[in-house]
Scaffold this active site. Structure first.
Site, PDB file in Angstrom:
ATOM      1  N   ARG A   1       0.692  -1.221  -0.078  1.00  0.00           N
ATOM      2  CA  ARG A   1       0.066   0.022  -0.029  1.00  0.00           C
ATOM      3  C   ARG A   1       0.965   1.207  -0.149  1.00  0.00           C
ATOM      4  O   ARG A   1       0.499   2.288  -0.531  1.00  0.00           O
ATOM      5  CB  ARG A   1      -0.915  -0.007   1.308  1.00  0.00           C
ATOM      6  CG  ARG A   1      -2.007  -1.216   1.128  1.00  0.00           C
ATOM      7  CD  ARG A   1      -2.836  -1.271  -0.096  1.00  0.00           C
ATOM      8  NE  ARG A   1      -3.586  -2.356   0.144  1.00  0.00           N
ATOM      9  CZ  ARG A   1      -3.584  -3.521  -0.362  1.00  0.00           C
ATOM     10  NH1 ARG A   1      -2.389  -4.149  -0.521  1.00  0.00           N
ATOM     11  NH2 ARG A   1      -4.696  -4.436  -0.109  1.00  0.00           N
TER      12      ARG A   1
ATOM     13  N   ASP B   1      11.431  15.458  25.876  1.00  0.00           N
ATOM     14  CA  ASP B   1      10.475  16.132  26.814  1.00  0.00           C
ATOM     15  C   ASP B   1      11.145  17.441  27.343  1.00  0.00           C
ATOM     16  O   ASP B   1      10.795  18.049  28.140  1.00  0.00           O
ATOM     17  CB  ASP B   1       9.914  15.277  27.898  1.00  0.00           C
ATOM     18  CG  ASP B   1      11.018  14.815  28.739  1.00  0.00           C
ATOM     19  OD1 ASP B   1      12.095  15.345  28.711  1.00  0.00           O
ATOM     20  OD2 ASP B   1      10.785  13.969  29.726  1.00  0.00           O
TER      21      ASP B   1
ATOM     22  N   CYS C   1      17.389  26.565  12.002  1.00  0.00           N
ATOM     23  CA  CYS C   1      17.797  25.624  12.956  1.00  0.00           C
ATOM     24  C   CYS C   1      16.969  25.909  14.052  1.00  0.00           C
ATOM     25  O   CYS C   1      16.519  27.049  14.155  1.00  0.00           O
ATOM     26  CB  CYS C   1      19.409  25.532  13.059  1.00  0.00           C
ATOM     27  SG  CYS C   1      19.935  26.657  14.152  1.00  0.00           S
TER      28      CYS C   1
ATOM     29  N   CYS D   1       4.057  17.872  31.255  1.00  0.00           N
ATOM     30  CA  CYS D   1       3.165  17.104  31.244  1.00  0.00           C
ATOM     31  C   CYS D   1       2.508  16.672  32.801  1.00  0.00           C
ATOM     32  O   CYS D   1       1.452  16.131  32.877  1.00  0.00           O
ATOM     33  CB  CYS D   1       3.550  15.818  30.534  1.00  0.00           C
ATOM     34  SG  CYS D   1       4.053  16.160  28.861  1.00  0.00           S
TER      35      CYS D   1
HETATM   36 ZN   LIG Z   1      20.361  28.644  13.151  1.00  0.00          ZN
END
Ligand SMILES: [Zn+2]
Length: 349
Positions: free
Chosen positions: A20, A138, A179, A195
């Site tokens: 697929r 995180d 960046c 969280c």
């Molecule tokens: Zn940069």
């Protein structure tokens, strides 16, 4: 077909498995061959990383390096799709639990589980021979380190983050797009939603991870320049999705222009408070610990639980988890001083 007859898929896995995906014209046989040859690193195997890992394994990526310093806990099961109750009961390292599951999902993929904290000291080794990096972390400190290393080596990476019902995604191609430090020159100051304080919903982490995987497949099949580096934000509770224009490169960026790679050279590094719990990690210089000997030593002063991957010491109201490389996570505090003190007291300074 009689019920006992083996399925077509079981009989001819190589021909049917990716059909697929191959039939999707922009990818095709050629794109599939490139995905098959690719080596991808996933940094952080939590809510984002588990979804990334499973999707890339199913897509037939050649090699997956899964880097995670943590172990499976009950509070992970709500959103970290690869993990099961037994993994939490055994407190298995996430990288190990993920690799076991992925071996059952797609045995053709070479999975390298690395129970490690990504640091300036090991990032060169951990990104060796890697074509693409997916962010499943995180915290900003690790993302700045990923960015420094990616810019230094010219490796594309895909930033992703989520908290509550909100998420964000951005593809970064060194030399072509902004960046991470063009967009975030400094880590955010002060208390940030985490969280732990805000909670997090599985639909948002799964969606952000899926968007990261879509970019990854396109980059691998069609080259890093094929992805338009739009900043995507979404909120699954409010039902809002925004696609912002690709962030501009900063002509004076300390990282991708001036090449001041302060996270890579180790001059910027702080202990990290983990997302999802009240804890401090001590990542001292590598100092291997004999867990069996330590367990014997500590068993007279505290309740100790250990396996070959980690040793856990209950020190009410704290809990100290020690890994064989000397790394430790101290739960029950965000005070670095207390954490260092406990480390010094029970592991040795
Ligand atoms: Zn940069």
């Amino acid at each position: 077909m009689r019920p006992t007859e083996p399925s077509h898929c079981l009989m001819r896995p190589a021909e049917s498995r990716y059909s697929r995906q191959i039939r999707f014209a922009p990818l095709g046989e050629e794109g599939q061959a490139k995905i098959r040859a690719a080596r991808v690193a996933i940094v952080g195997c939590g809510a984002l990383g588990t979804v990334q890992a499973e999707a890339l394994a199913r897509a037939g990526v050649g090699r997956l390096r899964i880097i995670d310093r943590d172990f499976v806990e009950w509070s992970n099961l709500q959103r970290q799709f690869l993990f099961e109750e037994a993994d939490a009961a055994e407190a298995l390292p996430k990288a190990v639990a993920a690799a076991r599951r992925l071996a059952r999902v797609n045995a053709e993929v070479v999975v390298e589980p690395l129970v490690a904290d990504l640091t300036a000291a090991n990032v060169e080794d951990l990104f060796e021979d890697i074509d693409l990096i997916l962010d499943g972390t995180d915290n900003f400190e690790t993302r700045f380190l990923i960015n420094d290393a990616a810019v230094d080596r010219g490796i594309p990476w895909i930033y992703g983050a989520a908290v509550g019902s909100y998420g964000i995604k951005l593809a970064i191609v060194p030399g072509h797009t902004a960046c991470f430090r063009c967009v975030y020159p400094e880590p955010p100051q002060g208390a940030q939603p985490t969280c732990e304080t805000e909670g997090v919903l599985a639909p948002v982490t799964a969606t952000i991870a899926a968007l990261q995987v879509a970019d990854a497949l396109k980059m691998l099949a069609r080259g890093p320049g094929s992805v338009t580096a739009r900043l995507t934000t979404l909120d699954v509770w409010n039902g809002t999705i925004r696609q912002l224009a690709p962030p501009a490169r900063d002509a004076a960026c300390a990282c991708c222009v001036r090449r001041e790679l302060v996270y890579l050279d180790g001059s910027r590094r702080a202990p990290i408070s983990l997302c999802g719990r009240n804890a401090v990690q001590i990542h001292e210089r590598s100092r291997p610990v004999d867990l069996t000997a330590l367990a014997q030593r500590l068993s007279s002063v505290a309740t100790v639980r250990s396996n070959e991957f980690a040793l856990r010491v209950a020190l009410d109201p704290y809990e100290l988890t020690v890994f064989p490389d000397g790394r430790a996570i101290i739960k029950g505090t965000t005070d670095v001083g207390i954490a260092r003190s406990l480390y010094a007291r029970y592991i040795g300074a």
